[in-house]
Design a protein around this motif. Structure first.
Motif, mmCIF file in Angstrom:
data_model
loop_
_atom_site.group_PDB
_atom_site.id
_atom_site.type_symbol
_atom_site.label_atom_id
_atom_site.label_comp_id
_atom_site.label_asym_id
_atom_site.label_seq_id
_atom_site.Cartn_x
_atom_site.Cartn_y
_atom_site.Cartn_z
ATOM 1 N N SER A 126 0.809 -1.221 0.000
ATOM 2 C CA SER A 126 0.000 0.000 0.000
ATOM 3 C C SER A 126 0.838 1.265 0.000
ATOM 4 O O SER A 126 0.375 2.322 -0.436
ATOM 5 C CB SER A 126 -0.940 0.013 1.217
ATOM 6 N N SER A 127 2.072 1.197 0.496
ATOM 7 C CA SER A 127 2.957 2.365 0.455
ATOM 8 C C SER A 127 4.400 1.922 0.595
ATOM 9 O O SER A 127 4.690 0.864 1.172
ATOM 10 C CB SER A 127 2.606 3.371 1.550
ATOM 11 N N VAL A 128 5.295 2.729 0.040
ATOM 12 C CA VAL A 128 6.735 2.469 0.087
ATOM 13 C C VAL A 128 7.451 3.756 0.475
ATOM 14 O O VAL A 128 7.124 4.833 -0.024
ATOM 15 C CB VAL A 128 7.274 1.976 -1.278
ATOM 16 N N VAL A 129 8.412 3.631 1.391
ATOM 17 C CA VAL A 129 9.273 4.759 1.758
ATOM 18 C C VAL A 129 10.669 4.444 1.243
ATOM 19 O O VAL A 129 11.236 3.394 1.560
ATOM 20 C CB VAL A 129 9.316 4.965 3.286
ATOM 21 N N ARG A 130 11.227 5.354 0.451
ATOM 22 C CA ARG A 130 12.564 5.154 -0.116
ATOM 23 C C ARG A 130 13.519 6.176 0.492
ATOM 24 O O ARG A 130 13.191 7.350 0.592
ATOM 25 C CB ARG A 130 12.526 5.283 -1.640
ATOM 26 N N TYR A 131 14.707 5.703 0.872
ATOM 27 C CA TYR A 131 15.648 6.554 1.585
ATOM 28 C C TYR A 131 16.808 6.987 0.694
ATOM 29 O O TYR A 131 17.068 6.400 -0.356
ATOM 30 C CB TYR A 131 16.191 5.815 2.820
ATOM 31 N N GLU A 132 17.513 8.010 1.169
ATOM 32 C CA GLU A 132 18.740 8.477 0.538
ATOM 33 C C GLU A 132 19.797 8.632 1.614
ATOM 34 O O GLU A 132 19.475 8.768 2.790
ATOM 35 C CB GLU A 132 18.512 9.821 -0.173
ATOM 36 N N GLY A 133 21.044 8.620 1.202
ATOM 37 C CA GLY A 133 22.124 8.817 2.148
ATOM 38 C C GLY A 133 23.196 7.764 2.006
ATOM 39 O O GLY A 133 23.027 6.753 1.312
ATOM 40 N N ARG A 134 24.323 7.994 2.687
ATOM 41 C CA ARG A 134 25.444 7.080 2.658
ATOM 42 C C ARG A 134 26.284 7.281 3.902
ATOM 43 O O ARG A 134 26.048 8.206 4.688
ATOM 44 C CB ARG A 134 26.300 7.287 1.405
ATOM 45 N N GLY A 135 27.268 6.411 4.096
ATOM 46 C CA GLY A 135 28.172 6.513 5.227
ATOM 47 C C GLY A 135 29.610 6.423 4.761
ATOM 48 O O GLY A 135 29.894 6.350 3.559
ATOM 49 N N PRO A 136 30.581 6.393 5.694
ATOM 50 C CA PRO A 136 31.991 6.442 5.311
ATOM 51 C C PRO A 136 32.581 5.118 4.820
ATOM 52 O O PRO A 136 33.634 5.124 4.182
ATOM 53 C CB PRO A 136 32.681 6.885 6.609
ATOM 54 N N ASP A 137 31.933 3.984 5.100
ATOM 55 C CA ASP A 137 32.498 2.701 4.698
ATOM 56 C C ASP A 137 32.367 2.542 3.181
ATOM 57 O O ASP A 137 31.250 2.509 2.649
ATOM 58 C CB ASP A 137 31.774 1.555 5.409
ATOM 59 N N PRO A 138 33.507 2.427 2.459
ATOM 60 C CA PRO A 138 33.438 2.407 0.990
ATOM 61 C C PRO A 138 32.847 1.130 0.421
ATOM 62 O O PRO A 138 32.470 1.103 -0.761
ATOM 63 C CB PRO A 138 34.917 2.562 0.577
#
Length: 345
Positions: A126-138
């Motif tokens: 019924s719904s989807v939440v999509r995220y953005e972002g990253r961290g320091p681990d390559p």
């Protein structure tokens, strides 16, 4: 020890690594012993499970991603329809939130909501939440990786643990539709790779286990305002511990006095005592998990039995928990190739 009776357990395993799929087992509540009673390979890689008294849910941790449901009222594992797509890649977790399921997708860095039909089977997303972002681990943090999504004890909020972005994302849950609305994001120390969150039974604190760094972050939780505030961090390994360590799962005692964390690589279970404020954690001991690569932990309602799903050794080990010290003492194991998850009902 309480009266002897029979309970139920369900074990997930990776079929792609030779696992039997979903295994049903009886539990001797006097000894903690597991006895396999049924199994099904009708779902590919059912890596994580959740259950009510009558229905068992399993995510299919595949590139396409799906969730399946089984009627467990008769002792068998009767599929409730076909697996339902989750509109996300490589789901690693699911949780019940009222009349809905939440699924967290490591591959696509997203969370989906699926309404439940009257028979307990999941309907279309019924719904989807999509995220953005990253961290320091390559290698592990080039993009978001939602590893867990669960409701808070009040049922008003959803918390999504994002390993890729070192964050816990808080959403308000619509009381009618169950749709999550972004509320705020809590940043955790860079590079810790948060994987698993568990609430204190008092409902005012939450504990976040890092996978990339063997740390436990203690947070205050305010369910009136939906705020998660980190207040302390503790290592879950003793100083000087050798070798790589990738914590995986966390359980809190019903009385709120201590918690246990599974640590892959180290192949151990960390025991931490909590003080009266629930904010100070002291590492008491680490004990062998009874196998190799403990991916999940489960605690029985009494807090006297602990179960570890050891993926690479292919077994579920059970422990008697010393009530004075919290230290688990191994008492038996059940072979389950590629075991990934264990739940008790």
């Amino acid at each position: 020890m309480g009266d002897t009776g029979v309970g139920r357990a369900f074990i997930g395993s990776f079929t792609s690594a030779g696992g039997p799929g979903v295994v049903a087992a009886s539990v001797d509540t006097g000894t903690g012993a597991l006895t396999a009673t049924a199994a099904t390979r009708s779902v590919t890689d059912p890596s994580y499970l959740a259950a009510t008294d009558s229905v068992l849910y399993a995510v299919s941790e595949t590139a396409d991603g799906a969730v399946a449901a089984f009627d467990i009222t008769g002792g068998a594992l009767r599929p409730l329809g076909e697996p339902v797509p989750v509109d996300g890649h490589s789901p690693t977790h699911l949780a019940l939130a009222g009349a809905r399921l939440l699924t967290a997708h490591y591959g696509s860095g997203s969370v989906s909501v699926l309404p439940l039909r009257p028979d307990g089977s999941p309907g279309p997303v019924s719904s989807v939440v999509r995220y953005e972002g990253r961290g320091p681990d390559p290698d592990r943090q080039t993009r978001p990786h939602a590893h867990q999504a669960l409701p808070d004890p009040s049922g008003r909020w959803m918390l999504a643990v994002d390993l890729g972005a070192d964050a816990v994302r808080v959403h308000a849950l619509d009381t009618v539709t169950g749709t999550p609305a972004a509320h705020r994001t809590t940043a955790l120390p860079p590079g810790t790779g948060p994987r698993h969150l568990a609430f204190h039974p008092g409902g005012r604190h939450a504990y976040v286990l890092g996978e990339l760094e063997p740390t436990l972050t203690v947070c205050r939780w305010d369910d009136r305002n939906g705020t998660l505030e980190p207040v302390a961090a503790h290592r879950v390994l003793p100083d000087g511990a050798a070798g790589p360590a990738y914590p995986s799962a966390l359980v809190v005692a019903p009385d709120g006095r201590r918690l246990w964390a599974a640590i892959r690589g180290h192949d151990g279970i960390a025991v931490l005592d909590l003080d009266e404020t629930a904010e100070e954690a002291q590492l008491v001991a680490t004990v062998p998990c009874g196998g190799h690569w403990p991916r999940d932990l489960a605690l029985d309602p009494s807090g006297r039995r602990l179960y570890a799903a050891n993926e690479r050794s292919g077994d579920v080990t059970w422990f008697h928990v010393d009530q004075a010290t919290g230290i688990p003492q191994p008492t038996g194991s059940l072979p389950v190739p590629a075991a990934s998850c264990v739940v008790l009902t």
